[in-house]
Enzyme design. Structure first.
Site, PDB file in Angstrom:
ATOM      1  N   SER A  81       0.792  -1.238   0.000  1.00 18.53           N
ATOM      2  CA  SER A  81       0.000   0.000   0.000  1.00 18.53           C
ATOM      3  C   SER A  81       0.822   1.285   0.000  1.00 18.53           C
ATOM      4  CB  SER A  81      -0.961   0.010   1.193  1.00 18.53           C
ATOM      5  OG  SER A  81      -2.063  -0.833   0.933  1.00 18.53           O
ATOM      6  N   LYS A  84       0.121   3.609  -2.799  1.00 21.17           N
ATOM      7  CA  LYS A  84      -0.971   4.591  -2.735  1.00 21.17           C
ATOM      8  C   LYS A  84      -0.437   6.026  -2.682  1.00 21.17           C
ATOM      9  CE  LYS A  84      -4.655   1.776  -0.634  1.00 21.17           C
ATOM     10  NZ  LYS A  84      -4.140   0.474  -0.181  1.00 21.17           N
ATOM     11  N   SER A 136      -6.084   3.487   4.326  1.00 16.96           N
ATOM     12  CA  SER A 136      -5.525   2.600   3.310  1.00 16.96           C
ATOM     13  C   SER A 136      -6.619   1.824   2.587  1.00 16.96           C
ATOM     14  CB  SER A 136      -4.523   1.619   3.940  1.00 16.96           C
ATOM     15  OG  SER A 136      -3.662   1.085   2.965  1.00 16.96           O
TER      16      SER A 136
END
Length: 379
Positions: A81, A84, A136
């Site tokens: 993640s 991101k 997230s």
């Protein structure tokens, strides 16, 4: 049998790969020659950085871009993640934060970490960015990608942004960071992306927010930031953590003290890393301005122009990138790492480089097979 990879930043003059031609990249590691080391690269005359279980990390001065220390800075690994950060930086520039969005069922059904989107609620893009960077949310990542015109367009935009930033180790395949064959980033690139994000007021606002009210079918509920150092570390600005079973733990964070900001990025850590990151940040603050840097976080490519490293093949490394650093050799995994190399039996790295009649074999990622539903989490 796997062949050892050359650095991904090496110039590939001509590659025959099912008729495709490879993208030409700089002849020296982006940010300086010393950053091509797989081992620890640290300045002389000061105590070395605290030990970390991370396979790869970078400690940098966000104000000047000076890399203070690094380990396998350009090693390519699954980002989970932390990808991101690129999703946010790319789409913040493209989407009106006041735009209202009703997410698709596909977005709401994304696996892994989620903020809990529902098609019954209309959200502002601003809400979705909070969900992306605080909680997230893989559902928020997909909703933003669909709002931007769909996943293929968003992947194209994200990869174009990575090239603009000179984040050449980064290949985005998903907006959420869920593992996908061929997807990769590096500790250097994560630090580079985070530094660019810190210059964007909205990006900085999202990563710095500890708690926020989030729309629900009946009213609101509270979401909180997954970055534990926002509560534990003095001056923590935030950024992003990530985890999947294949990528293991990754993190990029920034903190400000005395008007100066230090960025730390780590990749492929086996577990609890918060205390280690805090120690690496402390070390960065203690040596900034006192040592010769081992490399440099480069500036984005000028509009309409090539990066300086591409204009001058074999150009000089960043100030202090050689001669002033002590390099500790270490046998590290190939640039795409054991994590990425073992993603799928159908993934292969193939390529050939023809120079003056001699045949040299290099390696490039080529992902084969079909997309399949993932059963691992990304946080």
């Amino acid at each position: 049998m796997w062949t050892k990879l050359v650095p991904v930043t090496a110039l590939i003059a001509s590659v025959a790969l099912t008729g495709a031609t490879a993208h030409a990249e700089p002849t020296t590691p982006v940010g300086g020659k010393a950053l091509g080391s797989r081992g620890l690269v640290a300045p002389e005359g000061v105590k070395k950085p605290p030990k970390s279980k991370a396979t790869s990390y970078v400690i940098a001065d966000a104000d000047t871009g000076q890399v203070l220390a690094a380990k396998d800075a350009h090693g390519r690994y699954l980002p989970a993640s932390t990808l991101k950060t690129l999703t946010a930086l790319t789409l913040i520039q493209k989407l009106d934060k006041e735009r209202k969005v009703r997410p698709s069922q596909n977005a709401c059904n994304q696996e892994g970490s989620a903020v809990g989107l529902t098609p019954k609620v209309t959200y502002k893009v601003d809400d979705l960015f909070k969900a992306l960077m605080m909680s997230s949310g893989n559902d928020a990542a997909m909703a933003l990608a669909e709002t931007n015109g769909g996943v293929p367009k968003t992947m194209s935009d994200m990869n174009a942004e990575a090239k603009r930033l000179q984040a050449y180790d980064t290949v985005a395949k998903t907006p959420s960071g869920l593992d996908e064959p061929g997807q990769s980033s590096s500790a250097y690139d994560l630090a580079l992306i985070a530094r660019a994000g810190l210059a964007n007021p909205d990006f900085k606002r999202y990563i710095s927010t500890k708690t926020a009210k989030f729309p629900a079918p009946k009213g609101h509920y509270e979401i909180s930031n997954h970055n534990k150092l926002l509560w534990r570390y003095e001056g923590m600005v935030g950024v992003k953590n990530g985890w999947t079973s294949k990528a293991q733990a990754s993190f990029v964070g920034a903190a400000t003290r005395g008007g100066h900001t230090i960025v730390v990025s780590i990749m492929r850590h086996e577990g609890f890393f918060w205390d280690e990151v805090a120690s690496l940040l402390d070390w960065g603050f203690s040596v900034r301005g006192k040592v010769t840097p081992v490399g440099q976080l480069v500036d984005p490519v000028p509009a309409g122009g090539l990066a300086a490293s591409q204009q001058r093949p074999g150009g000089s490394p960043a100030p202090g990138a050689s001669g002033a650093a002590s390099v500790t050799p270490a046998a590290q995994p190939p640039l795409l790492g054991a994590a990425a190399a073992k993603q799928t039996d159908d993934t292969r790295m193939v390529g050939s480089l023809v120079i003056g009649g001699g045949l040299l074999f290099g390696l490039l990622w080529l992902g084969f097979g079909i997309r399949r539903r993932r059963r691992r989490s990304s946080t």
